[in-house]
Design an enzyme around this catalytic site. Structure first.
Site, PDB file in Angstrom:
ATOM      1  N   ASP A  19      36.170  17.677  45.577  1.00  0.00           N
ATOM      2  CA  ASP A  19      36.918  17.143  46.868  1.00  0.00           C
ATOM      3  C   ASP A  19      37.727  16.503  46.966  1.00  0.00           C
ATOM      4  OD1 ASP A  19      35.850  17.010  49.475  1.00  0.00           O
ATOM      5  OD2 ASP A  19      34.768  15.506  48.998  1.00  0.00           O
ATOM      6  N   ASN A  67      31.802  23.467  56.045  1.00  0.00           N
ATOM      7  CA  ASN A  67      33.208  23.944  55.772  1.00  0.00           C
ATOM      8  C   ASN A  67      33.628  24.450  57.153  1.00  0.00           C
ATOM      9  OD1 ASN A  67      33.314  23.208  52.926  1.00  0.00           O
ATOM     10  ND2 ASN A  67      33.895  21.466  54.008  1.00  0.00           N
TER      11      ASN A  67
HETATM   12  C1  IPE Z   1      32.009  19.770  49.801  1.00  0.00           C
HETATM   13  O1  IPE Z   1      33.016  18.287  49.970  1.00  0.00           O
HETATM   14  C2  IPE Z   1      31.990  21.683  49.796  1.00  0.00           C
HETATM   15  C3  IPE Z   1      33.640  21.257  48.976  1.00  0.00           C
HETATM   16  C4  IPE Z   1      33.824  21.195  47.649  1.00  0.00           C
HETATM   17  C5  IPE Z   1      33.396  23.177  48.890  1.00  0.00           C
HETATM   18  P1  IPE Z   1      32.648  18.296  51.728  1.00  0.00           P
HETATM   19  O2  IPE Z   1      34.387  17.826  52.017  1.00  0.00           O
HETATM   20  O3  IPE Z   1      32.730  19.520  52.877  1.00  0.00           O
HETATM   21  O4  IPE Z   1      31.547  17.322  51.497  1.00  0.00           O
HETATM   22  P2  IPE Z   1      31.119  16.056  52.684  1.00  0.00           P
HETATM   23  O5  IPE Z   1      31.690  16.831  54.084  1.00  0.00           O
HETATM   24  O6  IPE Z   1      31.996  14.960  52.454  1.00  0.00           O
HETATM   25  O7  IPE Z   1      29.622  15.877  52.490  1.00  0.00           O
HETATM   26  C1  IPE Z   2      37.309  19.999  48.552  1.00  0.00           C
HETATM   27  O1  IPE Z   2      38.542  18.368  49.625  1.00  0.00           O
HETATM   28  C2  IPE Z   2      38.277  21.500  49.483  1.00  0.00           C
HETATM   29  C3  IPE Z   2      37.134  22.026  50.662  1.00  0.00           C
HETATM   30  C4  IPE Z   2      35.424  21.471  51.105  1.00  0.00           C
HETATM   31  C5  IPE Z   2      37.014  23.145  50.980  1.00  0.00           C
HETATM   32  P1  IPE Z   2      38.455  18.127  50.978  1.00  0.00           P
HETATM   33  O2  IPE Z   2      39.468  19.059  52.433  1.00  0.00           O
HETATM   34  O3  IPE Z   2      36.755  18.112  51.824  1.00  0.00           O
HETATM   35  O4  IPE Z   2      39.566  17.116  50.650  1.00  0.00           O
HETATM   36  P2  IPE Z   2      38.947  15.228  51.549  1.00  0.00           P
HETATM   37  O5  IPE Z   2      37.478  15.338  51.390  1.00  0.00           O
HETATM   38  O6  IPE Z   2      39.121  15.703  53.138  1.00  0.00           O
HETATM   39  O7  IPE Z   2      39.989  14.543  50.833  1.00  0.00           O
HETATM   40 MG    MG Z   3      35.570  16.322  50.827  1.00  0.00          MG
END
Ligand code: IPE
Ligand code: IPE
Ligand code: MG
Length: 248
Positions: A19, A67
């Protein structure tokens, strides 16, 4: 002992919630997809370090069911990156004897992603050193609902009696039926939540949170997580005294 890591107590399975790509990119004034692209290096570092240490399974949460509700451009950018990365890394997976597997609602992926993913899974299937599991279009509640439906059908077809359902039988209906539960779950970016990941499987996992954003996560960070894991006492409901006294 090497760098504070006990080689005889390496977790068999490490799961990672990767993340922070978006925030990393934002800090640099770039687009979110730039962050995702720069996360690939962290994926490589994690897999390499895990394989070198003797970890047998690494599960990476790459795309959750939730997502899909991100902006269209970001979703398609992530899917393109997925196909591109799989194609590019397949040689490295073969050289390092790493098998690829995937969990999630894979049929919901764009056709080209699904095809490339299946090709790579097939090609690497005989590799024995380590298994890399990609969680794609995955959510734990989805997985558990599927398991429930499939068991309900078996009951309907008189294949199993409700009273005979055990934890082991239930687990056979999860996507992870051939994968042991993770001993360690790592989440980057300072968020302290599970976000619908492996809820059943992490019942007794050790949780490790780091402030590092995923694109900044390096070999050293993975080693820190393992060293931290090794400091914990895994009691599984018992008392500390019971664990230290093998006679009890
Ligand atoms: C969790 O990350 C899913 C992945 C790392 C693929 P998100 O960024 O989607 O999670 P939330 O929405 O902050 O909980
Ligand atoms: C994790 O990074 C990757 C996926 C969930 C695909 P994020 O895209 O969630 O990054 P933040 O949480 O917005 O920084
Ligand atoms: Mg995230």
């Amino acid at each position: 002992m090497e760098n504070g890591i006990d080689k005889s107590r390496i977790p068999k399975h490490v799961a990672v919630i990767m993340d922070g790509n978006g925030r990393w990119a934002k800090q640099k004034g770039k687009s979110r997809i730039f962050g995702h692209r720069n996360g690939v290096k962290a994926v490589r570092d994690t897999i390499e370090t895990a394989a070198e240490m003797g970890v047998k399974f690494v599960t990476l949460y790459a795309f959750s069911t939730e997502n899909w509700s991100r902006p269209k451009d970001e979703v398609s950018g992530l899917m393109e990156l997925l196909v591109f990365t799989i194609n590019k890394e397949i040689k490295t997976l073969m050289e390092n004897e790493i098998a690829l597997q995937a969990i999630g609602d894979l049929k919901s992926l764009p056709k080209v992603c699904y095809r490339e993913l299946m090709k790579a899974i097939e090609k690497t299937s005989k590799n024995k050193r380590m298994t890399l599991v990609l969680a794609l279009s995955y959510s734990s509640k989805w997985e558990i609902m599927n398991a429930v439906k499939s068991l309900a059908k078996e009951i309907e077809n008189k294949k199993i009696n409700p009273d005979d359902i055990t934890e082991e039988i239930f687990e056979q209906h999860l996507c992870t039926s051939s994968i042991p539960d993770p001993e360690l779950l790592i989440r980057t970016s300072g968020e302290h939540r599970i976000s619908n990941f492996l809820l059943w499987q992490i019942a007794y996992s050790e949780l490790y949170f780091t402030e590092k954003l995923w694109p900044d996560f390096r070999k050293e960070d993975f080693k820190l997580a393992i060293a931290d894991y090794q400091k914990r006492e895994r009691r599984f409901g018992k008392t500390s005294e019971q664990l230290s006294n093998v006679m009890q």
